[in-house]
Design a protein around this motif. Structure first.
Motif, PDB file in Angstrom:
ATOM      1  N   MET A 210      23.355 -28.246 -31.496  1.00  0.00           N
ATOM      2  CA  MET A 210      23.173 -29.610 -32.532  1.00  0.00           C
ATOM      3  C   MET A 210      23.944 -29.444 -33.851  1.00  0.00           C
ATOM      4  SD  MET A 210      22.333 -31.667 -30.246  1.00  0.00           S
ATOM      5  CE  MET A 210      22.763 -32.920 -31.490  1.00  0.00           C
ATOM      6  N   SER A 241      30.490 -36.373 -23.686  1.00  0.00           N
ATOM      7  CA  SER A 241      29.497 -36.740 -23.202  1.00  0.00           C
ATOM      8  C   SER A 241      29.039 -38.035 -24.135  1.00  0.00           C
ATOM      9  CB  SER A 241      28.591 -36.059 -22.969  1.00  0.00           C
ATOM     10  OG  SER A 241      27.921 -35.348 -24.037  1.00  0.00           O
TER      11      SER A 241
ATOM     12  N   SER B 151      20.943 -25.120 -23.951  1.00  0.00           N
ATOM     13  CA  SER B 151      20.257 -26.010 -23.680  1.00  0.00           C
ATOM     14  C   SER B 151      21.168 -27.091 -23.032  1.00  0.00           C
ATOM     15  CB  SER B 151      19.307 -26.428 -24.680  1.00  0.00           C
ATOM     16  OG  SER B 151      20.191 -26.960 -25.848  1.00  0.00           O
ATOM     17  N   ILE B 152      22.201 -27.064 -23.653  1.00  0.00           N
ATOM     18  CA  ILE B 152      23.096 -28.160 -23.346  1.00  0.00           C
ATOM     19  C   ILE B 152      23.744 -28.098 -21.644  1.00  0.00           C
ATOM     20  CG2 ILE B 152      25.238 -26.930 -24.000  1.00  0.00           C
ATOM     21  CD1 ILE B 152      26.130 -29.791 -25.201  1.00  0.00           C
ATOM     22  N   VAL B 153      23.543 -26.855 -21.249  1.00  0.00           N
ATOM     23  CA  VAL B 153      23.794 -26.775 -19.898  1.00  0.00           C
ATOM     24  C   VAL B 153      22.688 -27.612 -18.943  1.00  0.00           C
ATOM     25  CG1 VAL B 153      24.196 -25.096 -18.026  1.00  0.00           C
ATOM     26  CG2 VAL B 153      25.173 -24.727 -20.192  1.00  0.00           C
ATOM     27  N   TYR B 154      21.456 -27.574 -19.432  1.00  0.00           N
ATOM     28  CA  TYR B 154      20.253 -28.427 -18.789  1.00  0.00           C
ATOM     29  C   TYR B 154      20.693 -29.518 -18.805  1.00  0.00           C
ATOM     30  CZ  TYR B 154      17.405 -24.407 -18.228  1.00  0.00           C
ATOM     31  OH  TYR B 154      16.676 -23.172 -17.919  1.00  0.00           O
ATOM     32  N   MET B 156      23.780 -30.993 -18.786  1.00  0.00           N
ATOM     33  CA  MET B 156      24.529 -31.172 -17.425  1.00  0.00           C
ATOM     34  C   MET B 156      24.095 -31.250 -16.359  1.00  0.00           C
ATOM     35  SD  MET B 156      27.630 -28.851 -19.332  1.00  0.00           S
ATOM     36  CE  MET B 156      29.198 -29.475 -18.650  1.00  0.00           C
ATOM     37  N   LEU B 157      23.063 -30.444 -16.205  1.00  0.00           N
ATOM     38  CA  LEU B 157      22.565 -30.137 -14.752  1.00  0.00           C
ATOM     39  C   LEU B 157      21.554 -31.523 -14.557  1.00  0.00           C
ATOM     40  CD1 LEU B 157      21.110 -28.896 -12.113  1.00  0.00           C
ATOM     41  CD2 LEU B 157      19.246 -28.075 -13.697  1.00  0.00           C
ATOM     42  N   LEU B 159      22.204 -34.454 -16.128  1.00  0.00           N
ATOM     43  CA  LEU B 159      23.017 -35.483 -16.075  1.00  0.00           C
ATOM     44  C   LEU B 159      23.501 -35.715 -14.428  1.00  0.00           C
ATOM     45  CD1 LEU B 159      25.115 -37.656 -17.333  1.00  0.00           C
ATOM     46  CD2 LEU B 159      26.471 -35.829 -17.573  1.00  0.00           C
ATOM     47  N   MET B 160      23.832 -34.581 -13.937  1.00  0.00           N
ATOM     48  CA  MET B 160      24.219 -34.711 -12.412  1.00  0.00           C
ATOM     49  C   MET B 160      23.148 -35.049 -11.500  1.00  0.00           C
ATOM     50  SD  MET B 160      27.660 -34.061 -12.368  1.00  0.00           S
ATOM     51  CE  MET B 160      27.772 -34.052 -10.747  1.00  0.00           C
ATOM     52  N   ARG B 164      22.860 -38.975 -11.673  1.00  0.00           N
ATOM     53  CA  ARG B 164      23.620 -39.381 -10.771  1.00  0.00           C
ATOM     54  C   ARG B 164      23.052 -39.401  -9.307  1.00  0.00           C
ATOM     55  NH1 ARG B 164      28.038 -38.528 -14.054  1.00  0.00           N
ATOM     56  NH2 ARG B 164      27.445 -40.523 -15.314  1.00  0.00           N
ATOM     57  N   ILE B 165      22.536 -38.199  -8.784  1.00  0.00           N
ATOM     58  CA  ILE B 165      22.137 -38.030  -7.539  1.00  0.00           C
ATOM     59  C   ILE B 165      21.018 -38.778  -7.387  1.00  0.00           C
ATOM     60  CG2 ILE B 165      21.651 -36.160  -5.875  1.00  0.00           C
ATOM     61  CD1 ILE B 165      23.556 -34.219  -7.156  1.00  0.00           C
ATOM     62  N   LEU B 181      12.636 -29.133 -16.723  1.00  0.00           N
ATOM     63  CA  LEU B 181      13.392 -27.929 -16.521  1.00  0.00           C
ATOM     64  C   LEU B 181      13.947 -27.217 -17.625  1.00  0.00           C
ATOM     65  CD1 LEU B 181      16.075 -29.491 -13.977  1.00  0.00           C
ATOM     66  CD2 LEU B 181      13.707 -28.586 -13.594  1.00  0.00           C
ATOM     67  N   LEU B 184      10.310 -25.139 -18.471  1.00  0.00           N
ATOM     68  CA  LEU B 184       9.844 -24.661 -17.404  1.00  0.00           C
ATOM     69  C   LEU B 184       9.722 -22.739 -17.615  1.00  0.00           C
ATOM     70  CD1 LEU B 184       8.319 -25.451 -14.705  1.00  0.00           C
ATOM     71  CD2 LEU B 184      10.313 -25.044 -13.584  1.00  0.00           C
ATOM     72  N   ALA B 245      20.161 -31.738 -27.727  1.00  0.00           N
ATOM     73  CA  ALA B 245      21.437 -31.744 -26.898  1.00  0.00           C
ATOM     74  C   ALA B 245      21.240 -32.151 -25.408  1.00  0.00           C
ATOM     75  CB  ALA B 245      21.809 -30.403 -27.022  1.00  0.00           C
ATOM     76  N   LEU B 248      21.221 -36.027 -25.293  1.00  0.00           N
ATOM     77  CA  LEU B 248      22.425 -36.755 -25.555  1.00  0.00           C
ATOM     78  C   LEU B 248      23.403 -36.574 -24.322  1.00  0.00           C
ATOM     79  CD1 LEU B 248      24.011 -35.316 -29.079  1.00  0.00           C
ATOM     80  CD2 LEU B 248      23.323 -37.481 -28.503  1.00  0.00           C
ATOM     81  N   MET B 249      23.305 -35.590 -23.627  1.00  0.00           N
ATOM     82  CA  MET B 249      23.823 -35.304 -22.422  1.00  0.00           C
ATOM     83  C   MET B 249      23.723 -36.487 -21.434  1.00  0.00           C
ATOM     84  SD  MET B 249      26.099 -33.054 -22.557  1.00  0.00           S
ATOM     85  CE  MET B 249      26.667 -33.136 -20.745  1.00  0.00           C
TER      86      MET B 249
END
Lengths: 285, 320
Positions: A210, A241, B151-154, B156-157, B159-160, B164-165, B181, B184, B245, B248-249
């Motif tokens: 951020m 995104s 944190s941004i990778v979380y 993306m997780l 988001l998918m 989505r799923i 997550l 955790l 972050a 936002l994702m």
């Protein structure tokens, strides 16, 4: 029965890890079918939005490098200095005053640091150097440095505290001054813990999103000037995104390729730090 | 060889002495390495070093003061009941944080419901039940690594996986699952530390009286470790409150003129509102961002200091 339930809770973490890796890979594979890995890793032009499109990640890596490097320059020595000061020099009342300050700093959300960079650090840099752009890597690096500072300080503090008193006393007994004991006895004894804290800080600065998105700008480029606008790996992910990029398009898929790069590097950092901390614990006990 | 060197410039010591302890004498006798304590220089470096570490500490303290000062001076006058009770607006002077504040509260509540049972459960399993096998070591390393994933990778997780799923859409539920997550690993690590501080005697006494392993944990170990676990849980929840972050994702809104009513509704949170206002060039919105930051930090400071006070009291009580 209860044990099985609790085991599932613990297993959950492994599932999350596998989930991250699989889902990122799945999307990234689609990306790498269109762009070769070599082109991605070694290309020097990042232009995902305009024709002709080009997906060379090095400009983003360059931006990330500037921010991480600058943050390290500020956060690491300062953090180590605080750790040493709290342990070896500060009277206990001062220690009790500084520790909460660090805890507050550590608890400030990253978006606040971004605001701080935009409204305080950047104008201040522009006062010093008129050529500084509104969005620049240096301002982001400074706040990220401040952000990792409390973490480095408290981890270094722990590492230094774990040095046995007898080792320091031996140094004093040989006639060494306080600073000589600190630099020649304490730091070498606590070195693996200190390095581990440095690596964790680097990893955190590397993945910071951020503050960097707000302060460093969104211009991917390879530059030697830290006062120009750059774009980091994380800022690119945010840009795509939050924009209205259609799902399934190549620029949408590209964020997952960038995400994998991000994940791989931070895992590398963390494994290294984990290994060092483990090693240092056994020495300390 | 060295004996010849040593006797040069000798001060009249007999060869015998030199032969007996050549290494020791060598340091003191050869003219170039004559022992000099250089006390002035060493003291100077001592003071210099002290000043450097003091400077480092001052940088940390000054950073906090300047940060607080800038936020307060910008945002204080903007704080009002209207600011808290208004929805965001295109007109900066009318913009408020109602939707964001409510969203933050709901999100944190949902995260607590999801993350605490799983996190504490995992910690109890790892500390109390798991044998020291390869599996446990894999999980150990895994948790340490998860804690370091950006944190941004979380995001993306999330988001998918959730958007989505699981088809939760950009809802409060998707945001809460993603945040759960994220925190955790932190809950697991701090809960394990708290469980570690429970003395072995407590467990042995319960087991010795015929309690089962689970009875021991439920009735004795967990209550003893509870303050420590709570502290960790509060600190990690406060991290979830400030995190931006990942949300936002997964597509939390930045403009919302209603309050979310069910977990499937769209939502926004305070940090996203602050991010949105900060990124606008107009000064009025920056002022609104500062006021938002004041509210956010007010909440976080209150919650965190509760946790810290609790930890201090707990540490004092737990002198076994």
């Amino acid at each position: 029965m209860v044990k099985k339930l609790l085991f599932i809770c613990a297993l959950f973490c492994v599932i999350v890890t596998l989930g991250i890796v699989f889902l990122l890979l799945e999307e990234a594979v689609g990306f790498f079918q269109q762009v070769s890995i070599k082109e991605f890793l070694l290309g020097t032009n990042w232009a995902p939005m305009f024709e002709p499109r080009s997906f060379g990640v090095l400009p983003l890596v360059c931006g990330t490098f500037w921010v991480t490097f600058g943050a390290a320059l500020i956060g690491l020595p300062t953090g180590l200095g605080i750790g040493l000061f709290l342990n070896d020099f500060a009277p206990s009342w001062l220690r009790n005053l500084v520790k909460p300050v660090l805890e507050i700093l550590a608890g400030i959300p990253t978006v606040v640091y971004g605001y701080f960079a935009l409204t305080v650090i950047t104008p201040w840099l522009q006062n010093l150097l008129p050529s500084v752009e509104v969005f620049n890597a240096a301002s982001a690096a400074i706040v990220v440095g401040l952000m990792v500072l409390p973490m480095v300080a408290s981890l270094c503090d722990d590492a230094i505290k774990a040095v046995p008193r007898s080792v320091k006393e031996a140094g004093y007994a040989l006639g060494a001054t306080k600073s000589e004991v600190a630099t020649q006895v304490t730091i070498p004894s606590a070195l693996s813990g200190i390095i581990a804290s440095f690596i964790l800080a680097l990893s955190r600065a590397f993945g910071e999103t951020m503050a960097v998105t707000l302060a460093a700008g969104s211009t991917p480029k390879i530059t030697l000037n830290p006062f120009e606008s750059v774009q980091t790996l994380t800022a690119y992910i945010v840009q795509v995104s939050t924009g209205d990029t259609p799902q399934g398009s190549i620029e949408y898929k590209s964020i997952f390729a960038v995400g994998i790069l991000l994940l791989a590097v931070s895992l590398l950092f963390n494994m290294l730090a984990f290994y060092l901390v483990k090693k240092y614990r056994t020495v300390g006990e | 060889m060295s004996e010849i060197d040593l006797t040069q410039g000798s001060t009249g010591l007999s060869n015998q002495v030199i032969n007996r302890a050549p290494d020791l004498q060598g340091q003191f006798l050869s003219g170039s390495t004559l022992w000099r304590p250089r006390r002035g220089r060493r003291k100077f470096f001592g003071v210099l070093f002290l000043l450097l570490t003091l400077l480092a500490t001052l940088i940390g303290v000054a950073a906090l003061i300047v940060l607080l000062e800038s936020v307060i001076s910008q945002g204080w006058s903007r704080l009002s009941w209207d600011f808290i009770n208004n929805f965001p607006s295109r007109i900066a002077s009318r913009a408020g944080i109602k939707a964001a504040l409510v969203g933050s509260v709901y999100l944190t509540g949902l995260v607590a419901v999801i993350a605490i049972p799983v996190g504490v459960g995992a910690a109890v399993y790892l500390e109390e039940f798991a044998a020291d096998t390869r599996w446990r070591r894999i999980i150990d390393i895994n948790i340490a690594n998860l804690a370091g994933v950006p944190s941004i990778v979380y995001g993306m997780l999330g988001l998918m996986l959730f958007v989505r799923i699981c088809a939760f859409g950009h809802s409060l539920l998707a945001g809460a699952c993603t945040m759960s997550l994220l925190i955790l690993p932190v809950i697991i690590v701090t809960s394990r530390e708290a469980l570690k501080t429970v003395p072995q005697g407590v467990r042995l006494a319960a087991l010795g009286l015929g309690a089962t392993k689970w009875q021991t944990v439920r009735a004795h170990v967990l209550p003893t470790a509870l303050p420590g676990i709570l502290t960790g849980v509060i600190l990690s929840l406060s991290r979830a409150v400030g995190e931006t972050a990942p949300l936002l994702m997964i597509g939390a809104l930045s403009y919302m003129a209603f309050v979310p009513e069910s977990p499937m509704d769209d939502f926004t949170v305070l940090p996203i509102q602050i991010f949105n206002w900060s990124s606008r060039p107009q000064d009025e919105f920056r002022v609104a961002a500062a006021a938002g930051i004041l509210v956010l930090m007010g909440i976080l400071l209150t919650v965190n200091s509760c946790a810290i006070v609790m930890r201090m009291r707990y540490q004092r009580k737990m002198q076994w």
